[in-house]
Design an enzyme around this catalytic site. Structure first.
Site, PDB file in Angstrom:
ATOM      1  N   LEU A   1     -21.942 -17.486  18.944  1.00  0.00           N
ATOM      2  CA  LEU A   1     -22.947 -17.196  19.973  1.00  0.00           C
ATOM      3  C   LEU A   1     -22.623 -17.863  21.314  1.00  0.00           C
ATOM      4  O   LEU A   1     -22.342 -19.050  21.373  1.00  0.00           O
ATOM      5  CB  LEU A   1     -24.314 -17.687  19.475  1.00  0.00           C
ATOM      6  CG  LEU A   1     -25.516 -17.021  20.145  1.00  0.00           C
ATOM      7  CD1 LEU A   1     -25.571 -15.542  19.814  1.00  0.00           C
ATOM      8  CD2 LEU A   1     -26.799 -17.716  19.712  1.00  0.00           C
ATOM      9  N   ASP A   2     -22.693 -17.083  22.392  1.00  0.00           N
ATOM     10  CA  ASP A   2     -22.475 -17.582  23.760  1.00  0.00           C
ATOM     11  C   ASP A   2     -21.067 -18.139  23.962  1.00  0.00           C
ATOM     12  O   ASP A   2     -20.844 -18.928  24.886  1.00  0.00           O
ATOM     13  CB  ASP A   2     -23.510 -18.659  24.139  1.00  0.00           C
ATOM     14  CG  ASP A   2     -24.934 -18.138  24.057  1.00  0.00           C
ATOM     15  OD1 ASP A   2     -25.111 -16.909  24.127  1.00  0.00           O
ATOM     16  OD2 ASP A   2     -25.853 -18.951  23.913  1.00  0.00           O
TER      17      ASP A   2
END
EC number: 3.5.1.10
Lengths: 288, 288, 288, 288
Positions: free
Chosen positions: C230-231
């Site tokens: 994530l990210d």
């Protein structure tokens, strides 16, 4: 006709009705004319911040009378405050290691009249010969090598120089040594560091290499007050520059130098002009 | 407990000692608490400008009492001023021609709550069908074609709509018609235009083609108050974007749309929030 | 006279002498004229990247002949490559939750001819009524609610829509749901997300609140390819905006919307115009 | 093993099919490996521009053979071209008047290895004592006062110094004298000036005062090749900075210095690295 006194007043206190009226009334009563005033109410913390720049006409002791009277108001409102004569250049101590672009820049801005300060000394853990690109000139230079063994002693030397020179602000102009907790604690709110990344991204060492590895499209630099919590102090100023996939870490370092020096110069200028007030983990910066 | 009244006061007057003390005292006397205050002294013209945002606690007629008392102070200091209830959305009339990106943007920001206004109408010299990309929705649309023969008559229709709707601000959102001198004179200080260049560069027609021919490396847009002197009105906001030799005029037009819409949206927002005060040929814009 | 075919070729391979000569020779032999060519050698990984835009004159089957011959060269050099007809709009699927500013913006740019794509559908975990500000118009809308219980099933529905529509790119236009690892793995290199912070700062939830608490002076947004981490996916585009101590989280959210939508629009445009090539954890983006 | 030769080739010619294939083939035949290549086709003028950076392996006379063979290709395509050894620092002559911030900056960048050049001299119409902030060091300094009576003679002295030193580029680092038409004509394409405004706005004298009077919200600086048409030469680089109503002309001058020095440094760097090709009244600048 004599020129008026030039003052700047910086204050913060719990927010309450009537602060501005009280302060403005006090200034008016003492023959002061407000030249610039900015204020900020932090609704989250209910704290009030202000910077007021004003001229005072009157006898030479008018400033003392104002200071006395204002002290009573400050007590009443529980203010943290500072009233300063703007015509006196603050005394600044500059610390540097091998990278001297920020030092060279600050000295140039000082000599050109752009940065109103009095550099009382330059301290480096490297000899002066390592700073050949900066024009040190008449500023006293102190070579204070440091290693894990002599750190306490070296910091004592820095403190001694601060005391002798009446240092008001310490600037870490790419000083690549970590100060002790005791030192950072003593210097709270009067020591500015330049970090070569857009914090909070890329804390710690070699931020340009980190930025390259992560593939960001913009790099930056951050000037902040030093605290014992590394790279976590209240941020004063940041700026950025666009980069591309073509830029290797070496190019980032080169491009970053430009950002670092202008960010640090702005932060030092804002601080010296009493535009910065610490607000918990952050800062209020009243713009020019 | 009743919510306090939300006011914003905008004023300018010749600079003189004691203005802030007098205004702040008056507000304090009427149960007001200053939330945000900014001021500016133009040393070149010795004129004082201020924006004060404050809350007033008290009976419903407290605002009238304040307004009455403040009027007397304003007279004393020769102020131009406006005191406004911040909870009432200003009435805005939007003029547009074929390029509807700024219109679409303003409507989107209004609907998302970002731009606090009441759009009382959209006027175009083209039919609504030409604005297919903007979401006009329930906003009244007026198709008022214009040519050299009917210009006076068309402007009379615009004035009629303004009168019926109580228009407070006219926004030329890429309205590609030149208003008559009489019209611009009547709208002084309450009509904002977006010009698709970084003024004063590239005045007049086809600025992106001019920019391409000159080979500039940065393009921009300018929001300004409309005056009879085309592209010369007081500038409220500008912004820019970097371009390269690869950008043909068509790319500049495309990239420029982004700049135009954010510059216009900011200028309209600043105006509606009483942050802008005209100062001769320029403006004072108090930042958020 | 017939118009030439419009091609864009995107390739990467281990760096080796003679690549450009071989490719340019092949194109020349097949009646192609290079309109724009950019290349990049990553000296750290010894990998070569190129984007070549060219016109091909000749019989309708000229493209097939070129593709056949080029395939042999690609095999020889171990290339990952894509040859595409620039006149065919890529098919794009848009996913959104409650915040529809990015969706509205992409649709506006598409309708104004600025973004060359074919939106084959809009999927939201909220009903269409929640997207009242965006002008959805004729684009098929799918309401696919999702919770922890039905996630696998909902993703299967998304996959079905992708298959039916021949989706080439998935855009998460503020889609506030985390895709499963299997989904992100399948969508590798063809799913773009907009994160509302200047990554790697402020990962995770409520980045504007994080930014406010840290007191940064500049905020930003990041468009990146989605990965299971994530990210952390390869960054395509970032941009920033200066803020001040006056900005509360709500103002950051408002100002951030402007950044998010232009960053996402640029990233989508670069991807669709074959300007982006993934290079490990980063991207090569050939500028316009 | 011997290190390869480092070349950069800069060329422009009428656009025609097969240029890239021919050039890339020639380089390949001579044992060259392309490190970076960028090209641009100006569709408006049908002119082709390219910058190719490459390494050449082989005997010491390999470069001569390449140059000989390439000359024939250049003739065939009607190219204007330059092939240069990237390891030799170009010889640069710096002209300055009283404001020495750009001079100081260029010298600092040179000493820090950021700007690869050989400063062969500094010429000023003021004595060296006027440049006290710059660290001139070992660079030969020439005080050549100029007035309307001795202009021709002074320019003859400049030419003599250029001839003696083999000057390849002249940089007007805030040299506040207008060169004669003959001089600018001779220096076409090898003399860079920094103008302290965002051209084409505010041509001529005192641009910061003009900017203040017009009330612009952003100021800038422009580096351009010098032509006989004052402030109209092809633009190489520009940059800008946001200002506010608080900034008087003195603050603009101070803030502008930062912009001027980085714009000029970038333009000089781009030129010296053969990234700039003049295209009529504009330039092609291949990015790093």
């Amino acid at each position: 006709m004599i020129a008026p006194l030039q003052h700047v007043l910086r204050l913060s206190c719990p927010d309450r009705a009537g602060i501005v009226a009280k302060v403005a009334g006090c200034l008016h009563d003492h023959g002061c004319n407000i030249v610039d005033a900015q204020q900020f109410d932090d609704r989250a913390t209910d704290r009030f911040f202000a910077r007021i720049q004003f001229e005072q006409f009157g006898a030479p002791d008018a400033a003392d009378a104002l200071r006395y009277r204002f002290g009573a108001i400050a007590d009443e409102f529980g203010m943290e405050w500072r009233l300063r004569d703007r015509t006196v250049a603050p005394r600044v101590l500059l610390l540097v290691s091998r990278f001297d672009h920020c030092l060279a820049d600050l000295l140039f801005r000082w000599r050109s009249g752009e940065l109103f300060m009095q550099p009382v000394g330059i301290i480096s853990n490297h000899p002066a010969a390592a700073l050949e690109r900066a024009n040190i000139g008449e500023v006293p230079f102190h070579h204070l090598p440091v290693d894990s063994a002599n750190k306490a002693q070296q910091e004592a030397q820095i403190r001694a120089i601060m005391a002798q020179t009446g240092t008001e602000l310490v600037v870490l102009a790419r000083y690549m040594q970590i100060l002790s907790d005791e030192m950072t604690s003593d210097l709270a709110g009067r020591c500015i560091n330049i970090h070569h990344s857009f914090l909070p991204g890329f804390k710690g060492a070699r931020p340009y290499h980190q930025a390259h590895a992560r593939g960001v499209k913009i790099i930056g630099a951050t000037a902040h007050y030093v605290t014992s919590d590394l790279d976590e102090g209240p941020i004063i100023e940041q700026d950025v520059e666009r980069i591309s996939h073509r830029d290797r870490p070496e190019e980032l370092i080169r491009k970053g130098r430009d950002i670092e020096r202008r960010v640090l110069a702005r932060a030092v200028h804002y601080h010296l002009d009493d535009r910065v007030i610490i607000n918990g983990a952050t800062t209020v910066v009243f713009p020019e």
